[in-house]
Design a protein around this motif. Structure first.
Motif, PDB file in Angstrom:
ATOM      1  N   ASN A  21       0.853  -1.174   0.003  1.00  0.00           N
ATOM      2  CA  ASN A  21       0.024  -0.040  -0.097  1.00  0.00           C
ATOM      3  C   ASN A  21       0.884   1.000   0.146  1.00  0.00           C
ATOM      4  O   ASN A  21       2.154   1.224   0.234  1.00  0.00           O
ATOM      5  CB  ASN A  21      -0.960   0.156   1.211  1.00  0.00           C
ATOM      6  N   ILE A  45      -3.772   3.920  -1.671  1.00  0.00           N
ATOM      7  CA  ILE A  45      -3.716   3.115  -2.839  1.00  0.00           C
ATOM      8  C   ILE A  45      -3.097   1.786  -2.594  1.00  0.00           C
ATOM      9  O   ILE A  45      -2.103   1.758  -1.844  1.00  0.00           O
ATOM     10  CB  ILE A  45      -2.785   3.993  -3.745  1.00  0.00           C
ATOM     11  N   ASP A  46      -3.857   0.805  -2.826  1.00  0.00           N
ATOM     12  CA  ASP A  46      -3.640  -0.631  -2.740  1.00  0.00           C
ATOM     13  C   ASP A  46      -2.921  -1.058  -3.812  1.00  0.00           C
ATOM     14  O   ASP A  46      -2.582  -0.454  -5.037  1.00  0.00           O
ATOM     15  CB  ASP A  46      -4.865  -1.426  -2.214  1.00  0.00           C
ATOM     16  N   VAL A  48      -3.710  -3.026  -6.246  1.00  0.00           N
ATOM     17  CA  VAL A  48      -4.500  -3.083  -7.543  1.00  0.00           C
ATOM     18  C   VAL A  48      -4.981  -1.712  -7.983  1.00  0.00           C
ATOM     19  O   VAL A  48      -6.041  -1.508  -8.679  1.00  0.00           O
ATOM     20  CB  VAL A  48      -5.499  -3.822  -7.573  1.00  0.00           C
ATOM     21  N   LYS A  49      -4.511  -0.579  -7.560  1.00  0.00           N
ATOM     22  CA  LYS A  49      -4.533   0.785  -7.732  1.00  0.00           C
ATOM     23  C   LYS A  49      -6.125   1.287  -7.144  1.00  0.00           C
ATOM     24  O   LYS A  49      -6.654   2.150  -7.612  1.00  0.00           O
ATOM     25  CB  LYS A  49      -4.636   1.082  -9.191  1.00  0.00           C
ATOM     26  N   ASN A  50      -6.629   0.484  -6.221  1.00  0.00           N
ATOM     27  CA  ASN A  50      -7.935   1.049  -5.569  1.00  0.00           C
ATOM     28  C   ASN A  50      -7.713   2.256  -4.748  1.00  0.00           C
ATOM     29  O   ASN A  50      -6.612   2.182  -3.939  1.00  0.00           O
ATOM     30  CB  ASN A  50      -8.486   0.233  -4.977  1.00  0.00           C
ATOM     31  N   VAL A  51      -8.325   3.431  -4.891  1.00  0.00           N
ATOM     32  CA  VAL A  51      -8.079   4.432  -3.955  1.00  0.00           C
ATOM     33  C   VAL A  51      -8.984   4.781  -2.894  1.00  0.00           C
ATOM     34  O   VAL A  51     -10.299   4.680  -3.298  1.00  0.00           O
ATOM     35  CB  VAL A  51      -8.303   5.747  -4.953  1.00  0.00           C
ATOM     36  N   GLU A  52      -8.718   5.131  -1.723  1.00  0.00           N
ATOM     37  CA  GLU A  52      -9.640   5.190  -0.826  1.00  0.00           C
ATOM     38  C   GLU A  52      -9.168   6.576  -0.287  1.00  0.00           C
ATOM     39  O   GLU A  52      -7.842   6.771   0.083  1.00  0.00           O
ATOM     40  CB  GLU A  52      -9.581   4.338   0.430  1.00  0.00           C
ATOM     41  N   ARG A  83     -13.886   7.565   6.760  1.00  0.00           N
ATOM     42  CA  ARG A  83     -13.816   7.335   5.016  1.00  0.00           C
ATOM     43  C   ARG A  83     -14.778   8.371   4.707  1.00  0.00           C
ATOM     44  O   ARG A  83     -16.112   8.634   4.863  1.00  0.00           O
ATOM     45  CB  ARG A  83     -14.388   5.996   4.958  1.00  0.00           C
ATOM     46  N   THR A  85     -16.443   9.881   0.482  1.00  0.00           N
ATOM     47  CA  THR A  85     -16.259   9.776  -1.015  1.00  0.00           C
ATOM     48  C   THR A  85     -16.761  11.235  -1.525  1.00  0.00           C
ATOM     49  O   THR A  85     -17.360  12.007  -0.966  1.00  0.00           O
ATOM     50  CB  THR A  85     -17.668   8.869  -1.511  1.00  0.00           C
TER      51      THR A  85
END
Length: 494
Positions: A21, A45-46, A48-52, A83, A85
Motif C-alpha cells: 500500500n 492506494i492498494d 490493484v490501484k484502488n483509491v480510498e 472514510r 467519498t
C-alpha cells in the motif's frame, strides 16, 4: 484543491509505502481556523490501484509544539478517522461510517543521531522512525495491530497494519508560515535574537501556530522579541514572560518606548521582570517595583488603597517623576536591628532608590508606619538628587543645613554615625512624626485620639528628639497607647 469551506494544501505531501500500500497525507486548511484541532486528508492506494480517501481530525490535548532543531512538531492529540467519498456533481464530501485502524509514524531521533529523544513527526533526516497504533483497533479486519514490527517512512515493517491506514500527521503548511515570519517579518537583529536559543524560537513558533499566524500574534511575537533584545533576556525569563497572562512584555515595551530605551529604563524593566517572576509586582506606569510578600505586602497594599496625603507626598512622588524608580523589597541587608532601611546611594547614578524590609513580624499598623517612614527616606533621597541637578523648585533649607552639619562632623573621632541617615532622621523627627501618626490613625478608622498613634511616628526617631518633645515620660505613655491600638485594631494582615 479547493472546496466550499476548506483547501487541500498540496505543497507538502507525505508519502508512506507499507506492504503493498501507499498513502499520501495532505494538510487541510479550513476557512475558519480552530486552534483546538487540525485535519489531514489521506489517500490510500492498494496493490490493484484502488483509491480510498479519509479525513483524520486530530483534537489537540495541548498546542502543537515546534522543534526547530528537527524542523518538526510534537503532537499530543486524539485522532478520529472518517472514510469519505467525493460526489463529482457538486464537489460535496460525504462521510461514510466504517471501522478503520489508523497507524502513524513517529520519530524520537536526537541531534547526535541517537534514538531516545522527545517523540515528534518524522523530519527529512530522521533515522528513528517507528509505526504505532494511533486510532481505532478494528479486530474484525483479521490482523492483530500489535503484531507489526517497526518500519520507516520509505517502507518495511510488519504486516499488522497492512489492512489499516498508515499516515504521518502533516502540519508542514505551518513550516512555510514560519519561514515567511522569519524572513519576511523580522529584521536581522530580531532574527538573531529569535534564533539565539531553541527554547525561545520554539515557544514563539508554538504560539504563532496556535493563533494561525494572525496579525495580532505576529505583532505580539515581534514585540516580545524586541523586549527580549533590549533587556538581553535569557530563555528562562523570556519564556516565562512570553506566557505571562498579565501582558508584562507589552507593559515593559510601552515603558521602554516612553523612556527611549534609556539605560535607566532598561535596568528598571529588567528588575521588574525578575521581581515579578519571583512573585512580586511591577508598576511600569508608576515606576514602583514591589517585591514585598505576605504581611508586609498586605500592609503596603492597604496604604496604597487608602492613598492618604502622606503616602501621596512620599511614595506617590515617584509616580509623577519619570527620572526616579522605587523598589520595595525584602532582598538586601539593613544595619543593626533595624526592621527596614532605605538605600539611595545610587540615586544619582541610575535614579533607583530601594526600600528593604528585613522582617515583617510587627503588628500591621507598625508595618504600615515603617513603610511610610522608609517612604519619607526615599522621597528625601529623591529631593536631594533633584536639588543637586537643579530641577526641584521647592526649598528645604533645614534639610540641606542638616546634611552640611553631619557632613562637617563625619571626621570627628567621637562621631560614629552615618551623616546621611542622621540628617534625614533629624529632619523627619522635626517634620514627620505627626503626619505619620495622622496617617496611621486614618488607616485605623480614627478609632482613638491622635496621641494614641504618636509612637507610630516616633518609633525609630526617638534618639533624634533634640527638642525634648518626649520628656517627662511621654515616650512611655505613647508606647503604651500604641500597644492598646495594636491589641484592638481591626486592621490586620495574617
Amino acid at each position: 484543491m479547493k472546496h466550499s469551506n476548506f483547501t487541500i494544501d498540496t505543497t507538502s505531501i507525505k508519502k508512506i509505502n507499507y506492504g503493498k500500500n501507499i498513502t499520501y497525507t495532505m494538510f487541510i486548511k479550513r476557512s475558519e481556523f480552530n486552534e483546538n484541532y487540525f485535519e489531514n486528508l489521506i489517500l490510500k492506494i492498494d496493490s490493484v490501484k484502488n483509491v480510498e480517501a479519509y479525513i483524520v481530525k486530530y483534537t489537540l490535548n495541548s498546542p502543537l509544539e515546534f522543534y526547530s532543531e528537527h524542523e518538526s512538531f510534537s503532537i499530543d492529540a486524539e485522532p478520529e478517522i472518517t472514510r469519505i467519498t467525493l460526489e463529482n456533481t457538486d464537489d460535496s464530501i460525504m462521510a461514510r461510517s466504517t471501522c478503520i485502524s489508523l497507524y502513524s509514524t513517529r520519530c524520537n531521533g536526537t541531534l547526535n543521531s541517537g534514538c531516545g529523544g522527545a517523540w515528534h513527526t518524522p523530519g527529512p533526516n530522521c533515522q528513528c522512525v517507528v509505526i504505532y497504533e494511533s486510532g481505532l483497533d478494528c479486530s474484525t479486519q483479521g490482523d492483530d495491530p500489535n503484531t507489526g514490527g517497526g518500519g520507516d517512512s520509505s517502507g518495511g515493517g510488519g504486516g499488522g497494519y497492512n489492512d489499516g491506514v498508515v499516515t504521518a500527521p502533516n502540519v508542514d503548511a505551518y513550516l512555510w508560515d514560519l519561514k515567511n515570519f522569519t524572513s519576511g517579518e523580522l529584521s536581522s537583529d530580531q532574527r538573531s535574537y529569535y534564533n539565539s536559543n531553541a527554547n525561545i524560537k520554539n515557544n514563539i513558533n508554538t504560539y504563532l501556530i496556535s493563533k494561525n499566524f494572525s496579525v495580532f500574534s505576529v505583532l505580539d511575537s515581534k514585540l516580545a522579541i524586541n523586549v527580549g533584545m533590549a533587556l538581553s533576556l535569557d530563555y528562562k525569563v523570556f519564556n516565562w514572560a512570553f506566557k505571562n497572562s498579565n501582558n508584562i512584555l507589552e507593559r515593559a515595551s510601552s515603558y521602554l518606548t516612553k523612556n527611549g530605551n534609556s539605560p535607566q529604563s532598561i535596568a528598571f524593566a529588567l528588575e521588574g521582570l525578575l521581581v515579578t517572576k519571583d512573585g512580586g509586582d511591577v508598576d511600569f506606569e508608576d515606576q514602583i517595583i514591589n517585591n514585598l510578600k505576605g504581611k508586609a505586602n498586605c500592609a503596603y497594599q492597604k496604604l496604597k488603597k487608602q492613598n492618604g496625603d502622606l503616602f501621596k507626598t512620599t511614595i506617590g512622588k515617584f509616580i509623577d517623576d519619570p527620572k526616579y524608580n522605587l523598589i520595595i523589597t525584602t532582598v538586601g541587608a539593613c544595619g543593626g536591628e533595624d526592621t527596614a532601611c532605605t538605600n539611595g546611594r545610587e540615586v544619582d547614578k541610575d535614579g533607583t532608590i530601594k526600600i528593604i524590609f528585613k522582617n515583617a513580624y510587627e503588628p500591621t499598623l507598625e508595618l504600615a508606619a515603617s513603610i511610610l517612614h522608609e517612604g519619607i527616606h526615599a522621597e528625601l533621597f529623591r529631593y536631594v538628587s533633584r536639588r543637586k541637578s537643579g530641577v526641584d523648585p521647592n526649598d528645604r533649607p533645614r534639610l540641606l543645613q542638616l546634611y552640611q552639619y553631619y557632613k562637617g562632623i563625619v571626621d570627628n573621632p567621637n562621631y560614629n554615625g552615618d551623616p546621611v541617615t542622621d540628617a534625614q532622621h533629624t529632619y523627619m523627627a522635626e517634620n514627620y512624626v505627626k503626619p505619620i501618626a495622622e496617617a496611621i490613625r486614618s488607616l485605623d478608622g480614627n478609632k482613638y485620639l491622635l496621641e494614641y498613634y504618636m509612637w507610630y511616628g516616633w518609633e525609630g526617631l526617638e534618639k533624634y528628639d533634640f527638642e525634648n518633645r518626649l520628656a517627662n515620660g511621654l515616650d512611655t505613655k505613647y508606647n503604651n497607647y500604641q500597644e492598646i491600638v495594636n491589641n484592638n485594631t481591626s486592621v490586620k494582615c495574617d
